[in-house]
Structure formats: C-alpha cells, structure tokens
Design a protein around this motif. Sequence first.
Motif, PDB file in Angstrom:
ATOM      1  N   MET A 187       0.830  -1.206   0.000  1.00  0.00           N
ATOM      2  CA  MET A 187       0.000   0.000   0.000  1.00  0.00           C
ATOM      3  C   MET A 187       0.868   1.262   0.000  1.00  0.00           C
ATOM      4  O   MET A 187       0.552   2.249  -0.668  1.00  0.00           O
ATOM      5  CB  MET A 187      -0.921  -0.018   1.223  1.00  0.00           C
ATOM      6  CG  MET A 187      -1.852   1.160   1.298  1.00  0.00           C
ATOM      7  SD  MET A 187      -2.994   0.943   2.688  1.00  0.00           S
ATOM      8  CE  MET A 187      -3.555   2.625   2.849  1.00  0.00           C
ATOM      9  N   ALA A 188       1.977   1.196   0.748  1.00  0.00           N
ATOM     10  CA  ALA A 188       2.880   2.353   0.824  1.00  0.00           C
ATOM     11  C   ALA A 188       3.759   2.472  -0.422  1.00  0.00           C
ATOM     12  O   ALA A 188       4.428   3.487  -0.622  1.00  0.00           O
ATOM     13  CB  ALA A 188       3.751   2.245   2.071  1.00  0.00           C
ATOM     14  N   GLY A 189       3.784   1.408  -1.217  1.00  0.00           N
ATOM     15  CA  GLY A 189       4.592   1.419  -2.436  1.00  0.00           C
ATOM     16  C   GLY A 189       6.084   1.327  -2.172  1.00  0.00           C
ATOM     17  O   GLY A 189       6.897   1.870  -2.925  1.00  0.00           O
ATOM     18  N   ILE A 190       6.467   0.664  -1.096  1.00  0.00           N
ATOM     19  CA  ILE A 190       7.891   0.505  -0.782  1.00  0.00           C
ATOM     20  C   ILE A 190       8.200  -0.961  -0.478  1.00  0.00           C
ATOM     21  O   ILE A 190       7.278  -1.783  -0.351  1.00  0.00           O
ATOM     22  CB  ILE A 190       8.335   1.376   0.425  1.00  0.00           C
ATOM     23  CG1 ILE A 190       7.558   0.973   1.690  1.00  0.00           C
ATOM     24  CG2 ILE A 190       8.174   2.854   0.123  1.00  0.00           C
ATOM     25  CD1 ILE A 190       8.125   1.556   2.971  1.00  0.00           C
ATOM     26  N   GLY A 191       9.469  -1.280  -0.348  1.00  0.00           N
ATOM     27  CA  GLY A 191       9.900  -2.617   0.064  1.00  0.00           C
ATOM     28  C   GLY A 191      10.452  -2.549   1.475  1.00  0.00           C
ATOM     29  O   GLY A 191      10.734  -1.451   1.986  1.00  0.00           O
ATOM     30  N   ILE A 192      10.655  -3.708   2.096  1.00  0.00           N
ATOM     31  CA  ILE A 192      11.154  -3.737   3.480  1.00  0.00           C
ATOM     32  C   ILE A 192      12.533  -3.092   3.569  1.00  0.00           C
ATOM     33  O   ILE A 192      12.891  -2.490   4.591  1.00  0.00           O
ATOM     34  CB  ILE A 192      11.149  -5.188   4.048  1.00  0.00           C
ATOM     35  CG1 ILE A 192      11.375  -5.195   5.563  1.00  0.00           C
ATOM     36  CG2 ILE A 192      12.178  -6.086   3.346  1.00  0.00           C
ATOM     37  CD1 ILE A 192      10.250  -4.699   6.397  1.00  0.00           C
ATOM     38  N   GLU A 193      13.304  -3.157   2.460  1.00  0.00           N
ATOM     39  CA  GLU A 193      14.647  -2.570   2.459  1.00  0.00           C
ATOM     40  C   GLU A 193      14.612  -1.036   2.505  1.00  0.00           C
ATOM     41  O   GLU A 193      15.620  -0.399   2.798  1.00  0.00           O
ATOM     42  CB  GLU A 193      15.459  -3.072   1.246  1.00  0.00           C
ATOM     43  CG  GLU A 193      14.917  -2.688  -0.131  1.00  0.00           C
ATOM     44  CD  GLU A 193      13.681  -3.508  -0.567  1.00  0.00           C
ATOM     45  OE1 GLU A 193      13.327  -4.462   0.143  1.00  0.00           O
ATOM     46  OE2 GLU A 193      13.079  -3.161  -1.605  1.00  0.00           O
ATOM     47  N   ASP A 194      13.453  -0.453   2.223  1.00  0.00           N
ATOM     48  CA  ASP A 194      13.328   1.008   2.293  1.00  0.00           C
ATOM     49  C   ASP A 194      13.057   1.499   3.714  1.00  0.00           C
ATOM     50  O   ASP A 194      13.033   2.705   3.973  1.00  0.00           O
ATOM     51  CB  ASP A 194      12.172   1.482   1.391  1.00  0.00           C
ATOM     52  CG  ASP A 194      12.412   1.115  -0.068  1.00  0.00           C
ATOM     53  OD1 ASP A 194      13.560   1.273  -0.530  1.00  0.00           O
ATOM     54  OD2 ASP A 194      11.459   0.640  -0.728  1.00  0.00           O
ATOM     55  N   VAL A 195      12.799   0.556   4.612  1.00  0.00           N
ATOM     56  CA  VAL A 195      12.429   0.927   5.978  1.00  0.00           C
ATOM     57  C   VAL A 195      13.694   1.141   6.815  1.00  0.00           C
ATOM     58  O   VAL A 195      14.571   0.284   6.836  1.00  0.00           O
ATOM     59  CB  VAL A 195      11.542  -0.166   6.620  1.00  0.00           C
ATOM     60  CG1 VAL A 195      11.282   0.123   8.093  1.00  0.00           C
ATOM     61  CG2 VAL A 195      10.223  -0.288   5.852  1.00  0.00           C
ATOM     62  N   GLY A 196      13.781   2.279   7.487  1.00  0.00           N
ATOM     63  CA  GLY A 196      14.968   2.596   8.288  1.00  0.00           C
ATOM     64  C   GLY A 196      14.821   2.279   9.761  1.00  0.00           C
ATOM     65  O   GLY A 196      15.804   2.080  10.472  1.00  0.00           O
ATOM     66  N   VAL A 197      13.591   2.284  10.236  1.00  0.00           N
ATOM     67  CA  VAL A 197      13.354   1.980  11.648  1.00  0.00           C
ATOM     68  C   VAL A 197      12.094   1.115  11.781  1.00  0.00           C
ATOM     69  O   VAL A 197      11.071   1.405  11.163  1.00  0.00           O
ATOM     70  CB  VAL A 197      13.256   3.267  12.518  1.00  0.00           C
ATOM     71  CG1 VAL A 197      12.172   4.211  12.031  1.00  0.00           C
ATOM     72  CG2 VAL A 197      12.994   2.908  13.997  1.00  0.00           C
ATOM     73  N   ILE A 198      12.213   0.059  12.551  1.00  0.00           N
ATOM     74  CA  ILE A 198      11.051  -0.783  12.851  1.00  0.00           C
ATOM     75  C   ILE A 198      10.836  -0.757  14.355  1.00  0.00           C
ATOM     76  O   ILE A 198      11.772  -0.960  15.127  1.00  0.00           O
ATOM     77  CB  ILE A 198      11.259  -2.246  12.385  1.00  0.00           C
ATOM     78  CG1 ILE A 198      11.431  -2.301  10.860  1.00  0.00           C
ATOM     79  CG2 ILE A 198      10.068  -3.122  12.805  1.00  0.00           C
ATOM     80  CD1 ILE A 198      11.653  -3.711  10.313  1.00  0.00           C
ATOM     81  N   GLU A 199       9.616  -0.479  14.756  1.00  0.00           N
ATOM     82  CA  GLU A 199       9.238  -0.644  16.162  1.00  0.00           C
ATOM     83  C   GLU A 199       8.285  -1.823  16.188  1.00  0.00           C
ATOM     84  O   GLU A 199       7.126  -1.712  15.770  1.00  0.00           O
ATOM     85  CB  GLU A 199       8.566   0.629  16.695  1.00  0.00           C
ATOM     86  CG  GLU A 199       9.536   1.634  17.280  1.00  0.00           C
ATOM     87  CD  GLU A 199      10.076   1.262  18.672  1.00  0.00           C
ATOM     88  OE1 GLU A 199       9.622   0.250  19.240  1.00  0.00           O
ATOM     89  OE2 GLU A 199      10.968   1.981  19.168  1.00  0.00           O
ATOM     90  N   LEU A 200       8.784  -2.962  16.623  1.00  0.00           N
ATOM     91  CA  LEU A 200       7.936  -4.153  16.571  1.00  0.00           C
ATOM     92  C   LEU A 200       7.562  -4.625  17.967  1.00  0.00           C
ATOM     93  O   LEU A 200       8.222  -4.321  18.961  1.00  0.00           O
ATOM     94  CB  LEU A 200       8.601  -5.257  15.740  1.00  0.00           C
ATOM     95  CG  LEU A 200       9.771  -6.046  16.302  1.00  0.00           C
ATOM     96  CD1 LEU A 200       9.304  -7.196  17.168  1.00  0.00           C
ATOM     97  CD2 LEU A 200      10.578  -6.589  15.144  1.00  0.00           C
TER      98      LEU A 200
END
Lengths: 399, 364
Positions: free
Chosen positions: A288-301
């Motif tokens: 939906m965001a039009g990105i891949g996981i590699e584009d993510v810089g911070v994850i709060e899980l």
Amino acid sequence: MRDVAIVGAGMTPCRSRWVEKTFWELAQMAVSEAVHDAGIHIQEVEAGVAGIYNDIFEFQAIPESGFQGIIGLQNKPLMRVTNGGATGAYAMLAAYNLVASGLHDLVLVLGVEKALDCYDYEAESNTPAVVQTIGYSWDPWFERPLGAHASESYAEVIQAYMDEHPGDLAPMARARIVELLCQQAQNNPYAQRLGEKVTADQVLHSRYVVYPVRVLETCVYTEGACALIFASTEMAKKIQERNGRDPIWLTGVGAANEPYFVGNDITRYKVLHRIYSDHVATKKALKMAGIGIEDVGVIELHDAFIPQFMITLAEMGVVPVGKANDLVEEGIIMPGGKLLVNPSGGLVFGGHFVGGSNMMSTWSAMREMRARGIEHGLVHGTGASLSMYGVAIVLERRA
Amino acid sequence: MAKTRKEVASPTRKITTKPVISPAMLPMEAITEVHAADGVYLQRNDVMFTAMKHTQGEFSDFFRALRDEGKVFGHRCPECRHLIIPPFMRRCPSCNFVEMKKEYVKDTGIMAATPVITVFAPSRYKGQEPFGTGRVFLEAADGRLSDTAMLVRVRTTRGTIRPGIYKKGTSVKLAFCDHRQGEMLDVFAVPQSELTLKQLRKSPLLESEIKWGRLSEVEFGKPSVQLRKTLQEVIADFRKLAEMVPRSPRATANLANWHRTVAVRTGGGTFSFVVNEGKLHIQKDGAKSADLVVAIQDPSILLTWLRDSTQPVGDVKSPALTDMVIEGTLVLNKPELETITRLDRVPRSLRRDHVVISQSTEAN
C-alpha cells in the motif's frame, strides 16, 4: 482513501504499577500531552478510539465509558477497540479508517492499561494473577482447561520454529538482542526499565518461565497510556502552520489474523512454526505504501518474547525465515547496522501497557525518524493465542 | 430438541467437594495503605467475581465420548475431506458451511511440534507445574492423520516432564484417566516408545494400567569419598543459607505459609530439610516420611547454587533450581514445583535485603 497524518503524541511514563493513578487519570495525562504536543484544543477533535485490552485489568466492563468527558469528546463518538496484544495497532487502524474514509478530519486514538492491581492472595504475588487474567483469553473448552497461557502459547510457536530451523534463534543471538534493547531503552525517557543494565550473560543464566523461553527474554507487565492525534491532509496543514512541525504520514496499513486451531494447511489453519499474520500484514502495508522492506529505516515491533521478535523480523522479510541469527551475527540490527529496531527498548524494556504499547512504538518511531532523518518507519503489533493477530503500519516523513 | 430441560448430576464416579478456586485466593474485606514517595494511597481488597455453570453446548458429545467411551472423535467435511480434531465446528467454512460428519479416530498419532513445559503457571493451575502441553495429529481409521492437531497434556512414565522426551513427530498414544469428568484433562499423551506392546494394543489405555516409574528412586551406587565430602559441604552451606533467612524479611516471606519436609538424595548420600513458618531447618539424615523427594546425582551442582546464593558474587553462574528440574538434573518424585520455586526466590531476597551483598547490578 484520503491521506492520514499523525500531528501529535503524548505518553505517560511506563511503570509496573501506578498505585498513584487510576486508568482514568493515565488516560487524561496522555491525552493532555498529545493535544499540547499537537498545539490544538481538545474541542477541535471530532471523534476518538480507545484501545483497552482487558476488562479484568481495568476492573470494569466497558471501561472506556468513564473516559467521555474526562478526555473531552463529550457528545462525540468514542469507539473502544480490543484485539489482544495487538489492541493498540488495531485501535490505530480504526482511527486511520475514520480519517481516511473522509468521515472525520481530526481523531484522537488512545491506548491505556492497568495490570498489576491483579493479585494472587494465595501466592502473595501479582504475577500468577496477571498471568491468569491473560490466560482467560484462551477458549474455555479445549485449551484453557489444560493451563494454556500467554508464555506457553508463544513458546509453542518458538519451539515449532526451532523444530523447522534447528540452530536458528540461537541462545547467544537472543541474549545479545536483550542486551541491545536494554541499552536502547536508556534513551527512552518513558521506559519502565530505565537505569537497568542487563547483560547477555545474565540472560543466558536467567531461569526458564516456560521451556524454552527464559525470564529475561519476556516482555514486562506495565501500566501506562499513550495518545496520538490523526488528521486529514487539510487539517494537518492547518496544524503545521500553527506548530511549525512536519507531520508524520501513515502511508500503508495491513492486518491479518490467523485461525485459532493448528493444522498443516496454511490457507485454513494456524501453522505452528510460522507467524503468518506478521508476513501477510507487513506485505499488505508495504504494498500500500509502495515501498519494500529494504526502504524501511526503523522498525518498532511488538516483542512479546525475544525469539518471537526474531521470527517476526524474518516474517517481515528483513532476513529469510530460518536465518534470524543473521540479525545479530551479520550485525543487521546491531549498533551501526543497516536497520534500527525498537529504539524505545521495545515491550521488553520500554514497557507493555497492552492497549497502548503499539502507540508507544509509533511515538518512538516518529521520534527517531525526525531525529535521524529516516524516511520510512514500520510499526507492528501482534497478539492473541499463538501470536495469531498481526498488524503493520508504514510511517513516512515527507521532506 | 426436547422442550423441557432437566438438570441432573453428571454420572461421574469421582466424588469431590473441592472448590473451584482455592479458598486461600479469596481476600478478606479490607482497605490497605501504600506509602509512596509523594503520598499515601488506598487500595481495596476485591475480586472480579462471576461464578459459572458454563455450558459445553455442542461440544458435550465430544466430552461425553471422552468420559463414557474413552474415545475421541472428530468432524469430517464430506466435500473437502478435511478431518478436524477436536470437533470445534459443525460446518465446513471452506465448503460454504456444508455439514460435517462425526468420525471416531484412533488413540495414536504424532506430535505436531516439540511440546513446551510450563514452569510458572497461572493462579488456577498452580501446583500442577511442571507440566507439558503439545499438539497431536491423530490417526483416522485408514491410518491418515487428522488435518488439525489437538492440544493435550504430555506426560512421561519416567519422572517429571523435561526436554528431550518428546520432539516433533514423536509417536504418541492417548491415555485416559481412570476417573473422568468429561473434560480435556481426562486424556493425555504418552510416548509410544515408553509403552509395552500390550499397553499399545489396549484401547482405551487407562492411567492405572501404566507403570509410572520414579526416577527419584534410582540407585546412585556406592558414594565415592569425593562425593561424600561434597555432600558435607552442601549441608554446611545449606545451614549457612538457613541462618540467613530470618535476617531477610523477603526471604522469610518466600517461605511463609508453606510446610514441607524434603528428602534430598544425592550421589554422595542423603540429607533432608524442612520448610516451616518461614524458616528452613537442615537435618543430616534423609527424612523417612518426606513430603517430597528430590534426587540429584552430583551434589556439586547444588553446591554451586548454594555458593552463588550465600556469597557476595558478581554475575550468578548457577542455573535456577527450577531450571535443574526442567533440564532433568534435579528429579522430583512428583510434579510439585512449589517448594523449589519458593527456595529459588530466597537468594534474590537475601540480596535485595542486603543480607548478601551483590557486586553487580541486579537484573529485574
């Protein structure tokens, strides 16, 4: 669907027990912080969503009823969301829908929880009563009578994953993640475990709660609250003119719940060695965001348990499933690595006030995105028996 | 369906007057004070109380089959042929809710995954630890496995449950309690490898027809001089620990409201201790009428735990006593972990009350 922005956030400190505060006061503290952070008046807010996990923790059925008038919103809609451990993320999803649909322009989403009022008078300790209260989440016919409970349930998933991938979720990798999260929590002024120093060695020597999970690998019980303010594009622009701060945008949302009963067919049953809900929810949100996981810089899980933290990152696609040790051994999430995970200390060190933990995660991801100039963040929530609920939300900072 | 409903007592053979929750869990009416840094706060003793006559509804048939027939059945979809156990629904949603058919299955199957072992249980299940739970795919009459796996308690005939007895794919047989109520605890799994051919052929296999071995009764052989010497050190250090307990309110509380005489069998000989009125007493001989027997081959493992507990140390090196039970180093003669968990809390209490000075930051 319309774009949705987060224009304000407010937190209470996380504590194991707030004997000084009821959940009404915690709720009001967080809402007050959030509206002041946004630079708005509460009367401008059109509707609210309250995430509260468990009526027993609050010692009241329909616990949100007391909020109306205390957090403002008199004669306005307030909807309560309860979805197990993922309550906070699901409450955010509901609030997102209220704005994205065009129904409202300014919405409050609040998560609050008590926990440690529960007390086992026989054991003279809170913990067995808290564990029992959460244990009421299991079905009363087939599983709860066997003594199923949260740690047992997540341990089943962890053990099944280890059956499929022997050697992964290595004790030392897990212990080093605990050490890392402890260090990261020291930068979170609201963290429950501020001032603590836990070493990998201590983790390896801590006792088992449910074999194969050790006590220092589990999240804590927390009381606290967090509130966020969601706005439409137009409203966000007006608020930005007032407070002079760029909002953070919600550009992707995804959610999936796995079935309750276990089987081999992943299209019909819960497959024990997977957290497929995390996989599906993350995929949907990223698409939906039009990105891949590699584009993510911070994850709060949502780290209910450290081995589950590792499985979740694999299900998200950060590493292949079965290669979760790489998170540590390849330095991916370690200091200087390419991905920042749980800078808040996560739910293990930051705190886990169930109804609002995922909102604390959002508050932290936003803070890091602003401080470090990160473009994309990902917030995650899990919950219920066998980690069957999954929610993922993509955050974006537009320069 | 009959128009009238009549409530009758269940024809179970087990006569019980046990309350659903322990009376000790019920607080007395009171309002107490908590003195915090910024003031005094009140807390009221209370319960969230709803008693139930909780219907087993459409699952009653399944539980009656467990209770009265000693048999398990599932539901099979006539269209997609999936077989679900337990029969948790009557219509198949994948086939647009076509009605499923009752099908009896065998009492044999395999573990879907390695079972887990609960060490610290919720309030309502205290006293049952350590217990193992895992999911079993059961065999249909044609030998094929069910499509869903059923959660059951897993047991071993060889002492308390511990890792290594079960793993994914372990062949198991369901055994039935002699006195059944019509509930999931009526049935449990045992590894097929621990059963005789005769037991494997018997169906239903009853709990009383299984020989429950006692690992705590194994012979350690003649103690060596070294092991005997280590045991004397263990006894001396245990005494030291007992002397420290009254100086720590927390440690005293850990042992309060608990009375047990525990015989400790080791490869170096036997001793015993008594937990009574918040105190610990050590006896040189093994108690003849012990409430609990614990067995450990190598007393030096206990010695490490005692030294960690009674001496100013840096990082604690010894595993917790509960871990020794879970890993099978320390064997109990019955699944009653409470004495061990209470003892395990003592060292931490001694440090928190500064009876033992810790040289490192204590973890939560």
